[in-house]
Design a protein around this motif. Structure first.
Motif, PDB file in Angstrom:
ATOM      1  N   PRO A   1      -1.999 -19.985   3.941  1.00  0.00           N
ATOM      2  CA  PRO A   1      -0.613 -19.724   3.505  1.00  0.00           C
ATOM      3  C   PRO A   1      -0.527 -19.198   2.076  1.00  0.00           C
ATOM      4  O   PRO A   1       0.347 -18.382   1.762  1.00  0.00           O
ATOM      5  N   LEU A   2      -1.445 -19.645   1.212  1.00  0.00           N
ATOM      6  CA  LEU A   2      -1.453 -19.153  -0.167  1.00  0.00           C
ATOM      7  C   LEU A   2      -1.880 -17.690  -0.220  1.00  0.00           C
ATOM      8  O   LEU A   2      -1.325 -16.891  -0.985  1.00  0.00           O
ATOM      9  N   VAL A   3      -2.869 -17.334   0.608  1.00  0.00           N
ATOM     10  CA  VAL A   3      -3.319 -15.938   0.644  1.00  0.00           C
ATOM     11  C   VAL A   3      -2.229 -15.054   1.249  1.00  0.00           C
ATOM     12  O   VAL A   3      -2.036 -13.909   0.820  1.00  0.00           O
ATOM     13  N   MET A   4      -1.514 -15.576   2.250  1.00  0.00           N
ATOM     14  CA  MET A   4      -0.379 -14.831   2.818  1.00  0.00           C
ATOM     15  C   MET A   4       0.633 -14.494   1.728  1.00  0.00           C
ATOM     16  O   MET A   4       1.142 -13.367   1.655  1.00  0.00           O
ATOM     17  N   ASP A   5       0.931 -15.488   0.858  1.00  0.00           N
ATOM     18  CA  ASP A   5       1.860 -15.239  -0.245  1.00  0.00           C
ATOM     19  C   ASP A   5       1.312 -14.173  -1.184  1.00  0.00           C
ATOM     20  O   ASP A   5       2.060 -13.310  -1.664  1.00  0.00           O
ATOM     21  N   GLU A   6       0.007 -14.234  -1.466  1.00  0.00           N
ATOM     22  CA  GLU A   6      -0.589 -13.216  -2.328  1.00  0.00           C
ATOM     23  C   GLU A   6      -0.412 -11.822  -1.725  1.00  0.00           C
ATOM     24  O   GLU A   6      -0.072 -10.862  -2.429  1.00  0.00           O
ATOM     25  N   ILE A   7      -0.642 -11.718  -0.423  1.00  0.00           N
ATOM     26  CA  ILE A   7      -0.488 -10.417   0.240  1.00  0.00           C
ATOM     27  C   ILE A   7       0.950  -9.930   0.114  1.00  0.00           C
ATOM     28  O   ILE A   7       1.205  -8.761  -0.204  1.00  0.00           O
ATOM     29  N   LEU A   8       1.920 -10.823   0.345  1.00  0.00           N
ATOM     30  CA  LEU A   8       3.326 -10.427   0.227  1.00  0.00           C
ATOM     31  C   LEU A   8       3.658  -9.982  -1.193  1.00  0.00           C
ATOM     32  O   LEU A   8       4.382  -8.998  -1.400  1.00  0.00           O
ATOM     33  N   ILE A   9       3.137 -10.698  -2.182  1.00  0.00           N
ATOM     34  CA  ILE A   9       3.395 -10.328  -3.572  1.00  0.00           C
ATOM     35  C   ILE A   9       2.808  -8.952  -3.873  1.00  0.00           C
ATOM     36  O   ILE A   9       3.442  -8.112  -4.523  1.00  0.00           O
ATOM     37  N   ARG A  10       1.599  -8.718  -3.397  1.00  0.00           N
ATOM     38  CA  ARG A  10       0.972  -7.413  -3.628  1.00  0.00           C
ATOM     39  C   ARG A  10       1.754  -6.298  -2.920  1.00  0.00           C
ATOM     40  O   ARG A  10       1.891  -5.196  -3.455  1.00  0.00           O
ATOM     41  N   ILE A  11       2.276  -6.595  -1.743  1.00  0.00           N
ATOM     42  CA  ILE A  11       3.077  -5.599  -1.029  1.00  0.00           C
ATOM     43  C   ILE A  11       4.379  -5.333  -1.775  1.00  0.00           C
ATOM     44  O   ILE A  11       4.835  -4.185  -1.900  1.00  0.00           O
ATOM     45  N   LEU A  12       5.004  -6.391  -2.304  1.00  0.00           N
ATOM     46  CA  LEU A  12       6.249  -6.221  -3.051  1.00  0.00           C
ATOM     47  C   LEU A  12       6.040  -5.391  -4.313  1.00  0.00           C
ATOM     48  O   LEU A  12       6.980  -4.750  -4.807  1.00  0.00           O
ATOM     49  N   ARG A  13       4.812  -5.365  -4.825  1.00  0.00           N
ATOM     50  CA  ARG A  13       4.503  -4.580  -6.016  1.00  0.00           C
ATOM     51  C   ARG A  13       3.910  -3.207  -5.677  1.00  0.00           C
ATOM     52  O   ARG A  13       3.526  -2.462  -6.573  1.00  0.00           O
ATOM     53  N   SER A  14       3.843  -2.902  -4.403  1.00  0.00           N
ATOM     54  CA  SER A  14       3.227  -1.659  -3.941  1.00  0.00           C
ATOM     55  C   SER A  14       4.285  -0.555  -3.793  1.00  0.00           C
ATOM     56  O   SER A  14       5.484  -0.802  -3.986  1.00  0.00           O
ATOM     57  N   PRO A  15       3.870   0.663  -3.398  1.00  0.00           N
ATOM     58  CA  PRO A  15       4.851   1.742  -3.185  1.00  0.00           C
ATOM     59  C   PRO A  15       5.899   1.433  -2.116  1.00  0.00           C
ATOM     60  O   PRO A  15       6.951   2.059  -2.105  1.00  0.00           O
ATOM     61  N   VAL A  16       5.613   0.491  -1.201  1.00  0.00           N
ATOM     62  CA  VAL A  16       6.609   0.136  -0.184  1.00  0.00           C
ATOM     63  C   VAL A  16       7.359  -1.142  -0.562  1.00  0.00           C
ATOM     64  O   VAL A  16       8.098  -1.701   0.246  1.00  0.00           O
ATOM     65  N   GLY A  17       7.190  -1.603  -1.806  1.00  0.00           N
ATOM     66  CA  GLY A  17       7.734  -2.899  -2.214  1.00  0.00           C
ATOM     67  C   GLY A  17       9.225  -3.058  -2.029  1.00  0.00           C
ATOM     68  O   GLY A  17       9.698  -4.081  -1.527  1.00  0.00           O
ATOM     69  N   VAL A  18       9.993  -2.052  -2.454  1.00  0.00           N
ATOM     70  CA  VAL A  18      11.452  -2.160  -2.342  1.00  0.00           C
ATOM     71  C   VAL A  18      11.869  -2.224  -0.884  1.00  0.00           C
ATOM     72  O   VAL A  18      12.787  -2.972  -0.518  1.00  0.00           O
ATOM     73  N   ARG A  19      11.175  -1.473  -0.028  1.00  0.00           N
ATOM     74  CA  ARG A  19      11.499  -1.496   1.398  1.00  0.00           C
ATOM     75  C   ARG A  19      11.209  -2.861   2.012  1.00  0.00           C
ATOM     76  O   ARG A  19      11.946  -3.347   2.867  1.00  0.00           O
ATOM     77  N   VAL A  20      10.104  -3.489   1.572  1.00  0.00           N
ATOM     78  CA  VAL A  20       9.784  -4.830   2.059  1.00  0.00           C
ATOM     79  C   VAL A  20      10.812  -5.832   1.545  1.00  0.00           C
ATOM     80  O   VAL A  20      11.294  -6.694   2.279  1.00  0.00           O
ATOM     81  N   ALA A  21      11.169  -5.714   0.272  1.00  0.00           N
ATOM     82  CA  ALA A  21      12.134  -6.642  -0.328  1.00  0.00           C
ATOM     83  C   ALA A  21      13.473  -6.604   0.397  1.00  0.00           C
ATOM     84  O   ALA A  21      14.155  -7.628   0.515  1.00  0.00           O
ATOM     85  N   GLU A  22      13.857  -5.429   0.879  1.00  0.00           N
ATOM     86  CA  GLU A  22      15.134  -5.308   1.602  1.00  0.00           C
ATOM     87  C   GLU A  22      15.211  -6.246   2.798  1.00  0.00           C
ATOM     88  O   GLU A  22      16.293  -6.675   3.190  1.00  0.00           O
ATOM     89  N   ILE A  23      14.053  -6.546   3.390  1.00  0.00           N
ATOM     90  CA  ILE A  23      14.031  -7.439   4.554  1.00  0.00           C
ATOM     91  C   ILE A  23      14.617  -8.797   4.197  1.00  0.00           C
ATOM     92  O   ILE A  23      15.226  -9.476   5.029  1.00  0.00           O
ATOM     93  N   GLY A  24      14.451  -9.217   2.928  1.00  0.00           N
ATOM     94  CA  GLY A  24      14.880 -10.546   2.527  1.00  0.00           C
ATOM     95  C   GLY A  24      16.220 -10.621   1.828  1.00  0.00           C
ATOM     96  O   GLY A  24      16.741 -11.720   1.619  1.00  0.00           O
ATOM     97  N   PHE A  25      16.799  -9.499   1.421  1.00  0.00           N
ATOM     98  CA  PHE A  25      18.076  -9.524   0.712  1.00  0.00           C
ATOM     99  C   PHE A  25      19.234  -9.469   1.708  1.00  0.00           C
ATOM    100  O   PHE A  25      19.356  -8.525   2.486  1.00  0.00           O
TER     101      PHE A  25
END
Length: 318
Positions: free
Chosen positions: A177-201
């Motif tokens: 679960p901790l590594v899953m969070d790391e992956i999500l954080i890295r994705i949120l900081r990636s070129p698709v980050g804003v698109r991923v963040a939209e899923i949660g807003f």
């Protein structure tokens, strides 16, 4: 329209070599945990491993919001009218629950396609996105049903550590679960980050469409009025239709049809239900129309398609 987003283009030789080496290590781990062709769902919730050694198989399926990372080979994912090709050291993000078609485009018995898929949890993304975007989301320049981007070393390394957790049950329970969070954080900081963040807003365009999709999925066998769906998400009918098509590459009615066909297929493949009964249960009035739609969507009539599915389930590819 295919939306492809690239990471840094000035990647140095050492970084490229490190990424290639880490991607190969990830590929070896996936291969070790996939004894035959197909999708393996190991003990880590939300993690799916894929291995495919042939390029002549087309798979029609339905996925929740997902992230794909390729360690070896290449695939093409079709969503409505959009096609997303992606290969080694690349990722594909699908922001909504979508009916898709997958085809492996680069693979062989000696070098099969190897990749992972992660389910994206909107609630966890919402928690992490608030930290990644404490002042709210920046404007999103257009939307699509999927996004392809280059994966960097950090993301591939985190994916490898996640799969490595399968070697030890304690790691799968506590560390994964901790590594899953790391992956999500890295994705949120990636070129698709804003698109991923939209899923949660909650009030983002993607979340509004997710709310409409949830209603369709819960009521797919019932008659549907687009005007009522638009009212549900507080949008005009024309604006809703435009937004829905931009993020799903299909109209609401096409989406409902895809849901009905997938559910009918599941009902027939899981038991001894005939096509007439299945088509009535999912909301079709005409059996002949159901058969025509089914054949166009899955490539063969219900009887032969279901027979093939059952045979494949009994004799998985080696």
């Amino acid at each position: 329209m295919t939306d492809t987003l690239h990471g840094p283009l000035n990647r140095g030789t050492d970084e490229e070599e490190s990424l290639d080496a880490e991607t190969e290590r990830l590929a070896r781990l996936i291969h070790a945990h996939t004894p035959h062709d197909g999708v393996c769902d190991p003990i880590i919730p939300g993690l799916h491993l894929g291995r495919f050694s042939r390029t002549d198989t087309v798979v029609n399926t339905f996925y929740s919001p997902s992230l794909f990372i390729v360690a070896q080979g290449a695939k093409a994912v079709t969503v409505g009218q959009d096609v997303y090709p992606f290969g080694k050291s690349q990722m594909l993000m699908l922001p909504l629950a979508l009916p898709i078609t997958l085809q492996t485009t680069l693979a062989s018995p000696s070098e099969p396609f190897l990749g992972i898929r992660l389910d994206l949890d909107p609630l966890r993304i919402a928690e992490l996105a608030l930290k990644a975007y404490p002042r709210g989301l920046p404007p999103v320049p257009g939307r699509s049903s999927g996004y392809v981007a280059d994966a960097d070393y950090g993301l591939v390394a985190a994916a490898r550590r996640l799969v490595k957790c399968l070697l030890h049950p304690g790691d799968a329970e506590w560390i994964a679960p901790l590594v899953m969070d790391e992956i999500l954080i890295r994705i949120l900081r990636s070129p698709v980050g804003v698109r991923v963040a939209e899923i949660g807003f909650a009030d983002s365009g993607v979340q509004r469409m997710a709310k409409a999709i949830a209603w369709i999925r819960d009521n797919f066998s019932q008659p549907m009025k687009v005007a009522e769906l638009a009212e549900l998400v507080h949008m005009s009918e024309s604006s809703f239709h435009e937004h829905f098509k931009s993020v799903t590459s299909m109209s609401p009615l096409q989406y409902q049809k895809a849901l009905r066909l997938h559910e009918a297929r599941r009902l027939m493949a899981a038991g001894s239900m005939d096509a007439t009964t299945a088509c009535r249960l999912v909301g079709y009035v005409s059996t002949s129309q159901f058969s025509r739609d089914y054949s166009r969507f899955f490539g063969s009539p219900p009887r032969s398609d279901v027979a093939r599915l059952r045979q494949t389930a009994q004799t998985p590819d080696g």
